[in-house]
Design an enzyme around this catalytic site. Structure first.
Site, PDB file in Angstrom:
ATOM      1  CB  CYS A   1      48.036  64.879  33.059  1.00 18.26           C
ATOM      2  SG  CYS A   1      46.436  65.393  32.402  1.00 18.26           S
TER       3      CYS A   1
ATOM      4  CB  CYS B   1      51.196  70.521  29.529  1.00 21.49           C
ATOM      5  SG  CYS B   1      51.078  70.023  31.258  1.00 21.49           S
TER       6      CYS B   1
ATOM      7  CB  CYS C   1      48.153  69.683  26.748  1.00 25.58           C
ATOM      8  SG  CYS C   1      46.456  69.474  27.311  1.00 25.58           S
TER       9      CYS C   1
ATOM     10  CB  CYS D   1      49.572  76.369  41.731  1.00 24.54           C
ATOM     11  SG  CYS D   1      49.313  75.387  40.263  1.00 24.54           S
TER      12      CYS D   1
ATOM     13  CB  CYS E   1      50.056  76.337  37.478  1.00 22.97           C
ATOM     14  SG  CYS E   1      50.235  77.092  39.063  1.00 22.97           S
TER      15      CYS E   1
ATOM     16  CD  GLU F   1      57.677  69.751  40.421  1.00 29.14           C
ATOM     17  OE1 GLU F   1      58.639  69.064  40.059  1.00 29.14           O
ATOM     18  OE2 GLU F   1      57.459  70.894  39.998  1.00 29.14           O
TER      19      GLU F   1
HETATM   20  N1  SAH Z   1      44.659  69.768  33.678  1.00 27.67           N
HETATM   21  C1  SAH Z   1      44.028  70.992  34.006  1.00 27.67           C
HETATM   22  C2  SAH Z   1      44.667  71.700  35.178  1.00 27.67           C
HETATM   23  C3  SAH Z   1      46.151  71.664  35.261  1.00 27.67           C
HETATM   24  S1  SAH Z   1      47.020  72.522  33.963  1.00 27.67           S
HETATM   25  C4  SAH Z   1      43.971  71.911  32.801  1.00 27.67           C
HETATM   26  O1  SAH Z   1      44.624  71.624  31.796  1.00 27.67           O
HETATM   27  O2  SAH Z   1      43.243  72.883  32.869  1.00 27.67           O
HETATM   28  C5  SAH Z   1      46.779  74.216  34.478  1.00 27.67           C
HETATM   29  C6  SAH Z   1      47.041  75.241  33.406  1.00 27.67           C
HETATM   30  O3  SAH Z   1      48.440  75.333  33.083  1.00 27.67           O
HETATM   31  C7  SAH Z   1      46.307  74.930  32.111  1.00 27.67           C
HETATM   32  O4  SAH Z   1      45.571  76.047  31.672  1.00 27.67           O
HETATM   33  C8  SAH Z   1      47.453  74.594  31.210  1.00 27.67           C
HETATM   34  O5  SAH Z   1      47.102  74.795  29.896  1.00 27.67           O
HETATM   35  C9  SAH Z   1      48.560  75.501  31.691  1.00 27.67           C
HETATM   36  N2  SAH Z   1      49.884  75.135  31.174  1.00 27.67           N
HETATM   37  C10 SAH Z   1      50.384  73.904  30.963  1.00 27.67           C
HETATM   38  N3  SAH Z   1      51.620  73.967  30.425  1.00 27.67           N
HETATM   39  C11 SAH Z   1      51.922  75.268  30.284  1.00 27.67           C
HETATM   40  C12 SAH Z   1      53.057  75.974  29.753  1.00 27.67           C
HETATM   41  N4  SAH Z   1      54.118  75.338  29.262  1.00 27.67           N
HETATM   42  N5  SAH Z   1      53.017  77.315  29.770  1.00 27.67           N
HETATM   43  C13 SAH Z   1      51.939  77.971  30.267  1.00 27.67           C
HETATM   44  N6  SAH Z   1      50.835  77.372  30.743  1.00 27.67           N
HETATM   45  C14 SAH Z   1      50.822  76.029  30.753  1.00 27.67           C
HETATM   46 FE1  SF4 Z   2      46.949  67.524  31.661  1.00 26.14          FE
HETATM   47 FE2  SF4 Z   2      48.800  69.411  31.322  1.00 26.14          FE
HETATM   48 FE3  SF4 Z   2      46.819  69.193  29.567  1.00 26.14          FE
HETATM   49 FE4  SF4 Z   2      46.310  70.100  32.039  1.00 26.14          FE
HETATM   50  S1  SF4 Z   2      47.576  71.090  30.486  1.00 26.14           S
HETATM   51  S2  SF4 Z   2      45.143  68.568  30.873  1.00 26.14           S
HETATM   52  S3  SF4 Z   2      47.802  68.882  33.223  1.00 26.14           S
HETATM   53  S4  SF4 Z   2      48.394  67.647  29.965  1.00 26.14           S
END
Ligand code: SAH
Ligand code: SF4
Length: 396
Positions: free
Chosen positions: A127, A134, A131, A120, A350, A101
């Site tokens: 991934c 996420c 996390c 974005c 994002c 996406e």
């Molecule tokens: N993997 C990279 C880039 C993609 S994630 C990273 O983690 O930096 C991009 C951003 O979206 C990250 O800062 C991540 O922590 C945030 N993100 C992921 N899930 C989210 C959620 N449920 N609410 C708000 N931000 C979120």
């Molecule tokens: Fe991967 Fe989501 Fe963590 Fe970014 S926030 S590193 S996309 S698991």
């Protein structure tokens, strides 16, 4: 995330094809080099949808091009908009059936500031970092995106803008960890910079990482390519081990040391992202830990309320709590911005994309996951380090 995964289409995508390779391919067919430029222009202009649309090309050549290359490597399967049309999420299908996406956010012109169109994009399918807040992390890792698959998300968005409008910012904050697919991300950034392609300046491109230290160091050696954003989420290792499992491999002090060197060497400010989770990483103690970690650095902190993700036990921090957190960091002389989350109702934050397509896990699995997360974060809040392994697939 994929209904049926098949083999990838072996034909290279035109958007990522180096000019010299295209010129050589044309030369083998006794075609002049200027055709390469013609094709490149048409690929990035966004009006044609296939080589046969180009009236300037001889028909047999257009047919050969279609046989040898892909005009686009992404097919836009669904577009959902929210925020009164200001946020658009696109589901792209790749040639092997995987879906990824991208999210396009429009910011109307304001006093003294021109309209902005920020895209974005995703760098991987799924991934490996995992996390827990996420949705992409929940999917696990599928595969690295090809350079053309990264670029074609950008072409798709550019083509959807009103005539005369241009993308003003591209952020690698969609699915995936860009620094674990760094070669392709760097190729894509070079194409975005290229005036013959998108022509977007390095200052308008941001790459976000969860803290892949060798990748950050490699970027520092290359010099400024784009704005680097670090997903911090917690300054204390015990909590960061849970929120960003990669922290078990590269602890926060190593990430900050690499980021500090990057800022010093490139002279460019680092953005630190904090997804604010109620009662988990938003306490005064956490704010002070962030302030102590970044005091005196060339840094900027962005606080983003967590977007709801179905399979976590957590909620976003409340606005007064986020404001209090911001004030404590600002008091240490570190600039802070509180960001509004876009596209909440279409799951378009994002980095939290596409999970609904994967099918919801069975209910007992969700309950178990929630209990595990609650136990892990409670342990972390007592200051105990995680004894869980580094996620598989995270190497460097
Ligand atoms: N993997 C990279 C880039 C993609 S994630 C990273 O983690 O930096 C991009 C951003 O979206 C990250 O800062 C991540 O922590 C945030 N993100 C992921 N899930 C989210 C959620 N449920 N609410 C708000 N931000 C979120
Ligand atoms: Fe991967 Fe989501 Fe963590 Fe970014 S926030 S590193 S996309 S698991």
């Amino acid at each position: 995330m994929a209904d049926s995964v098949t083999a990838l289409d072996p034909r290279p995508g035109l958007s990522a094809l180096p000019a010299d390779e295209l010129i050589a391919w044309l030369a083998e067919r006794d075609e002049p080099a200027y055709r390469a430029r013609q094709l490149e222009q048409a690929v990035w202009a966004g009006t044609a949808t296939r080589a046969a649309d180009l009236t300037t090309l001889p028909r047999p050549l257009a047919a050969e091009i279609e046989e040898a290359f892909r005009w686009s490597t992404v097919e836009d399967e669904a577009i959902v908009s929210s925020d009164g049309g200001q946020t658009e999420k696109v589901l792209h299908r790749l040639s092997d059936g995987l879906t990824i996406e991208s999210v396009l956010m429009h910011y109307p012109a304001r006093a003294g500031r021109k309209a902005r169109h920020t895209l974005c994009i995703s760098s991987q399918g799924g991934c490996a970092v995992g996390c827990p807040f996420c949705a992409t992390g929940e999917l696990g890792f599928e595969r690295d995106l090809e350079t053309a698959e990264i670029l074609d998300q950008v072409r798709s968005a550019s083509a959807r803008l009103e005539s005369g409008a241009r993308l003003t910012n591209v952020v690698f904050m969609g699915m995936g960890e860009p620094l674990l697919n760094l070669d392709r991300v760097l190729e894509a950034v070079a194409a975005l910079n290229d005036p013959a392609k998108l022509g977007l300046g390095a200052r308008h491109i941001t790459v976000s990482t969860s803290g892949v230290v060798p990748g950050i160091r490699r970027l520092t050696a290359l010099g400024p390519q784009f704005t680097l954003a670090i997903s911090l989420h917690a300054a204390r290792n015990a909590l960061r081990d849970v929120l960003v499992p990669l922290n078990r491999r590269w602890p926060v002090e190593e990430v900050i040391a690499a980021a500090r060197d990057h800022a010093r060497t490139t002279g460019r400010r680092i953005s630190y992202e904090m997804t604010m989770i109620g009662g988990v990483n938003d306490t005064d103690q956490d704010a002070d830990a962030v302030a102590n970690l970044l005091r005196g650095d060339l840094a900027h902190v962005n606080l983003i309320p967590m977007n709801p993700v179905a399979h976590t036990p957590w909620q976003a921090s409340s606005m007064p709590v986020i404001e209090r957190f911001a004030a404590r960091i600002e008091a240490a002389g570190i600039p802070v911005t509180i960001r509004r989350n876009r596209g909440v109702e279409i799951g378009a934050a994002c980095g939290q994309l596409a999970a609904e397509r994967a099918g919801a896990p069975p209910i007992p699995a969700v309950a178990l996951r929630r209990r595990r997360l609650e136990a892990a974060s409670a342990k972390a809040l007592r200051g105990e380090r995680s004894d869980e392994a580094v996620p598989a697939g995270v190497v460097g």
